[in-house]
Enzyme design. Structure first.
Site, PDB file in Angstrom:
ATOM      1  N   LYS A 216       0.854  -1.190   0.000  1.00  0.00           N
ATOM      2  CA  LYS A 216       0.000   0.000   0.000  1.00  0.00           C
ATOM      3  C   LYS A 216       0.884   1.231   0.000  1.00  0.00           C
ATOM      4  CE  LYS A 216      -4.531   0.621   0.086  1.00  0.00           C
ATOM      5  NZ  LYS A 216      -5.482  -0.201  -0.682  1.00  0.00           N
TER       6      LYS A 216
ATOM      7  N   GLY B 199     -22.050   5.159   2.626  1.00  0.00           N
ATOM      8  CA  GLY B 199     -21.017   5.618   1.705  1.00  0.00           C
ATOM      9  C   GLY B 199     -21.400   5.347   0.261  1.00  0.00           C
TER      10      GLY B 199
ATOM     11  N   GLY C 279     -19.722   6.402  -2.657  1.00  0.00           N
ATOM     12  CA  GLY C 279     -18.659   6.695  -3.608  1.00  0.00           C
ATOM     13  C   GLY C 279     -18.818   5.821  -4.844  1.00  0.00           C
TER      14      GLY C 279
ATOM     15  N   GLY D  95     -19.721   2.247  -3.595  1.00  0.00           N
ATOM     16  CA  GLY D  95     -20.984   2.225  -2.866  1.00  0.00           C
ATOM     17  C   GLY D  95     -22.183   2.483  -3.756  1.00  0.00           C
TER      18      GLY D  95
END
Length: 340
Positions: A78, A174, A176, A179
């Site tokens: 990450k 959520g 976004g 979502g």
């Protein structure tokens, strides 16, 4: 810092700063047993540099577990870029990040994540081949949503006795890219939608297009529903919030939904079935990994089927062993990664 790395069994932590562009970046490489680390790049404001490092380490570990259980030839990594207060050129910042990635000689492959876009990946890709989810490769969000939708059906089967979502009340926290795409799939399947988002415009869009019921963000977790689907940022499930949940199951797209491992046991004791997030939301990772190596959409879609199969396997283990599915998933992933 080293104690955090040791606790997470992290292989490497790389830091970079480029004053000219404003870049301050962290790349955490958790595990490369099965291949180069693959994981998104977050571009967010952080309270301090320590918080950014901790976020990268925690997310990289989750990516290793996700990749292992998804059966792809990658490890977990990450990146986080600390968003500066003043940015002369976004393109220059991500180009500098691309040069940073190139110094790692292929050990880490980046992708879009919170705060980044395919356009940002295009900037990175000018300086390294180790970037995916570019404009040419496409946004992985629809595939993340597709995998989560399949996982919700498997969760409904395990907890409610049927994978038919017609009439089920699903609370989506959520809206976004993932979502909202998930909400669209749930609406098409006949589910009754309860939605919340900090962006009032996204909520209004769901109301108008999907017939969703708007719920205040601070009230959604206590609203009665069949399935709660957290699709925002992580840490939403803690000892306090779980005590007030009024749902049969939790199955959503957000990473790191559990504030601590013990929260999984609290959900189990309350009879709330928890879909391990890194199993459920693996569709995006599968998409970017397979697209990066040149696979076409039919092969990618076929691989997504493994999400619901793996989830069903985890639920069966959990029921037989009287343990939380989160504990079972961790055990299965660690057995693959470390042979334990």
């Amino acid at each position: 810092m080293f104690s955090m790395m040791e606790a997470a069994r992290l292989e490497a932590l790389h830091l970079a700063e480029d004053p000219a562009s404003g870049l301050k970046a962290v790349i955490a490489i958790h595990n490369t047993r099965f291949g180069p680390a693959l994981g998104g790049c977050r571009y967010l404001a952080y309270a301090d540099e320590q918080s950014a490092i901790a976020d990268a380490i925690r997310l990289a570990q989750g990516m290793s577990y996700k990749a292992a259980l998804a059966g792809i030839d990658h490890g977990g990594g990450k990146a986080v870029i600390i968003r500066p207060a003043h940015l002369p050129s976004r393109a220059a910042l991500f180009e500098a990040f691309g040069r940073f990635i190139e110094t790692l000689n292929g050990r880490y492959i980046t992708a879009i994540d919170s705060g980044t876009s395919s356009a940002d990946m295009d900037c990175i890709a000018q300086y390294t081949n180790h970037a995916t989810s570019t404009t040419q490769e496409g946004d992985p969000s629809p595939h993340t949503a597709l995998g989560v939708f399949a996982g919700i059906r498997a969760t409904a089967q395990a907890r409610l006795g049927s994978d038919d979502l017609e009439g089920l009340r699903v609370a989506v926290q959520g809206l976004g890219n993932v979502g909202f795409a998930l909400a669209e799939a749930l609406h098409a399947a006949g589910a009754e939608l309860l939605v919340s988002d900090l962006d009032a415009g996204r909520v209004q869009l769901a109301v108008e297009q999907l017939g969703a019921h708007p719920i205040a963000s601070d009230a959604l977790l206590t609203t009665p529903c069949d399935i709660l689907a957290p699709c925002g940022l992580g840490g939403v499930l803690n000892a306090q919030t779980v005590a007030h949940l009024r749902c049969a199951a939790v199955a959503g797209a957000a990473n790191n939904q559990l504030a601590s491992p013990e929260v999984a046991d609290q959900l189990e004791s309350r009879g709330i079935l928890y879909a391990p997030d890194y199993v459920l939301n693996a569709g995006g990772l599968i998409y970017v990994a397979l697209r990066h190596r040149g696979e076409e959409l039919p092969a990618i879609t076929a691989h997504l089927v493994q999400i619901s199969r793996r989830l069903t396997e985890i639920y069966a283990h959990a029921q037989a062993e009287k343990r939380s599915p989160a504990r079972v998933a961790d055990y299965l992933a660690e057995r693959l990664l470390y042979g334990t």
